[in-house]
Design an enzyme around this catalytic site. Structure first.
Site, PDB file in Angstrom:
ATOM      1  N   HIS A  91       4.666  -4.095   2.199  1.00  0.00           N
ATOM      2  CA  HIS A  91       6.053  -3.739   1.941  1.00  0.00           C
ATOM      3  C   HIS A  91       6.661  -4.796   1.029  1.00  0.00           C
ATOM      4  O   HIS A  91       6.304  -5.973   1.092  1.00  0.00           O
ATOM      5  CB  HIS A  91       6.864  -3.710   3.244  1.00  0.00           C
ATOM      6  N   CYS A 101       7.023  -1.950  -2.772  1.00  0.00           N
ATOM      7  CA  CYS A 101       8.302  -1.537  -3.346  1.00  0.00           C
ATOM      8  C   CYS A 101       8.912  -2.705  -4.130  1.00  0.00           C
ATOM      9  O   CYS A 101       8.778  -3.864  -3.727  1.00  0.00           O
ATOM     10  CB  CYS A 101       9.271  -1.135  -2.241  1.00  0.00           C
TER      11      CYS A 101
END
Length: 459
Positions: A157, A199
């Site tokens: 992430h 991301c």
């Protein structure tokens, strides 16, 4: 004229020639490897928990690719929490797959830095070859020389300016780039290639990775763009995200779009972009001339070609899952699959409600802090400003994150999307005491609301 030859003497001479010849060849191979440099690889999966299955699956697949390409285990260093292969929810105990038709990629993967040893400080120490700074783990570091090649692959992430680790602190962009500069100053590599899946992954290098370091970085997304998970199926959906995983792997994702694209030797740019829907833009940073190098220099003889392929059937218009939403979809599926009235149903509902509340809490809290600091009309506008470099004062950004979490609780992998808002507060000149007061006021207020909502729900 014929010469009489002593058979025994002949065999001895032949043995000597063959032995010396083999030694010469071995010495030649060693000298050749020294002249072209040793290949090193650092592989990092920065998450934990079952719903993040895909990150460790990506890493294990990368290991198998490098191993098959000829890299030695002593030159491959692995960071993974290692809670997936033998997780109680794993339908195939001891096995990890990264593709609906894939084989086990977990077997043989070195367990260098697992559990709490899978952390940012050890990651930096490994890159720098600094054994004395390690805390736990196998002790392996990138003990490279001036002719060596280094490949780093990181999957996790991300958020503006950081990527996660199983335990705090995360890897901040400023710290990572300082480590890369130190590595270059040590003159202990020839070239380095860095693949990053997360991301907002472009924010880790944009306006930070200097040219002239002989480092090439490619990221799965722009600095302000989400990443995508693939090979997913969740209960209640009418179709799969990407290709369907095996039935026993429902309610999770086997991989991430950028990672499986390069690992499977697909047409990577087109597949990751996905015609602009449920996809992202790959970015390049640093010394771009390195992208012309053969990947075999870094990944070994089995390295992917990254060219168009006849089996490229996922390159356009496939559905994929926003990486920030995988946990939510997983929990919804757990709730839907549990028998009515069962303890499993109640527990699934509790966990799902908890995560939904956490997401709402962090969204509302950051919004409210912005309104306190910049006014109701301007708050959201200031928080959403996109600029590079992300922040002028990284110490300010780190301190604002700590202040928020001390008053309002953990940001979680979902909430870290608001890091850009904290950076913009710093860029606007907000002081530490102002942020502290706003967070305290906001989350004290939010706590009261939460208690009221719980009472209303119980009625």
């Amino acid at each position: 004229m014929f010469v009489k030859i002593n058979v025994a003497s002949f065999l001895i001479a032949l043995f000597v020639v063959l032995t010396e010849g083999r030694n010469v060849i071995e010495r030649f191979d060693e000298d050749y490897e020294d002249s072209i440099g040793t290949k090193w690889a650092v592989l990092v999966a920065g998450s934990k928990e079952w719903y993040n299955y895909r990150h460790q699956a990506n890493l294990c697949h990368a290991y198998q690719l490098l191993k098959k390409g000829g890299l030695k285990d002593e030159h491959i260093i692995v960071f993974m929490y290692d809670d997936i292969a033998n997780n109680p929810e794993n339908p195939r105990p001891g096995v990890i797959i990264n593709n609906p038709h894939g084989h086990d990629v977990y077997k043989g993967v070195p367990k260098d830095y697992t559990g709490k040893d899978c952390n940012a400080q050890n990651f930096y120490s490994v890159i720098l070859g600094n054994k004395s700074a390690l805390t736990g783990g196998s002790g392996k570091v990138v003990n490279s020389g001036p002719n060596d090649y280094i490949f780093i692959y990181y999957t996790d992430h991300g958020a503006p300016g950081l990527v996660g680790m199983p335990e705090d602190p995360p890897v901040y962009a400023i710290d990572l780039n300082e480590v890369l500069k130190k590595k270059h100053a040590s003159r202990t590599y020839k070239k380095m290639v860095f693949y990053l899946e997360a991301c907002d992954s472009g924010s880790m290098f944009a306006d930070l990775l200097d040219e002239g370091l002989n480092i090439y970085a490619t990221t799965s997304s722009k600095p302000d763009e989400d990443g995508w998970a693939t090979y997913c199926y969740f209960t209640g959906d009418t179709s799969c995200y990407g290709e369907c995983p095996p039935k026993d792997f429902k309610d999770n994702c086997l991989g991430d779009l950028f990672s499986v694209s390069w690992l499977e030797n697909r047409y990577i740019h087109k597949r990751v972009l996905n015609n602009g829907t449920h996809g992202s833009h790959m970015m390049q940073y640093g010394d771009l001339h390195i992208n012309k190098d053969a990947l075999s220099i870094y990944m070994g003889s089995n390295s992917p070609k990254h060219t168009s392929s006849a089996n490229n059937n996922n390159a356009s218009n496939s559905r994929h899952v926003n990486q920030r939403d995988v946990q939510l979809l997983y929990l919804i599926s757990k709730f839907q699959n549990a028998p009515e009235g069962s303890r499993r149903k109640n527990e699934a509902y509790r966990k799902l409600s908890e995560v939904i509340s956490e997401r709402e809490h962090v969204d509302k809290s950051v919004k409210h802090i912005g309104q306190i600091l910049f006014g109701v009309e301007n708050g959201q506008k200031v928080l959403n400003i996109v600029r590079q470099p992300l922040v002028d004062d990284w110490h300010c950004l780190k301190s604002f994150v700590k202040i928020f979490e001390s008053h309002c609780g953990s940001l979680t992998s979902y909430g870290k999307k608001h890091i850009r808002g904290f950076a913009n507060m710093c860029n606007a000149g907000i002081q530490r005491d102002q942020m502290d007061a706003a967070a305290k006021q906001t989350c004290g207020y939010m706590s009261c609301l939460s208690i009221t909502e719980k009472r209303r729900f119980k009625r």
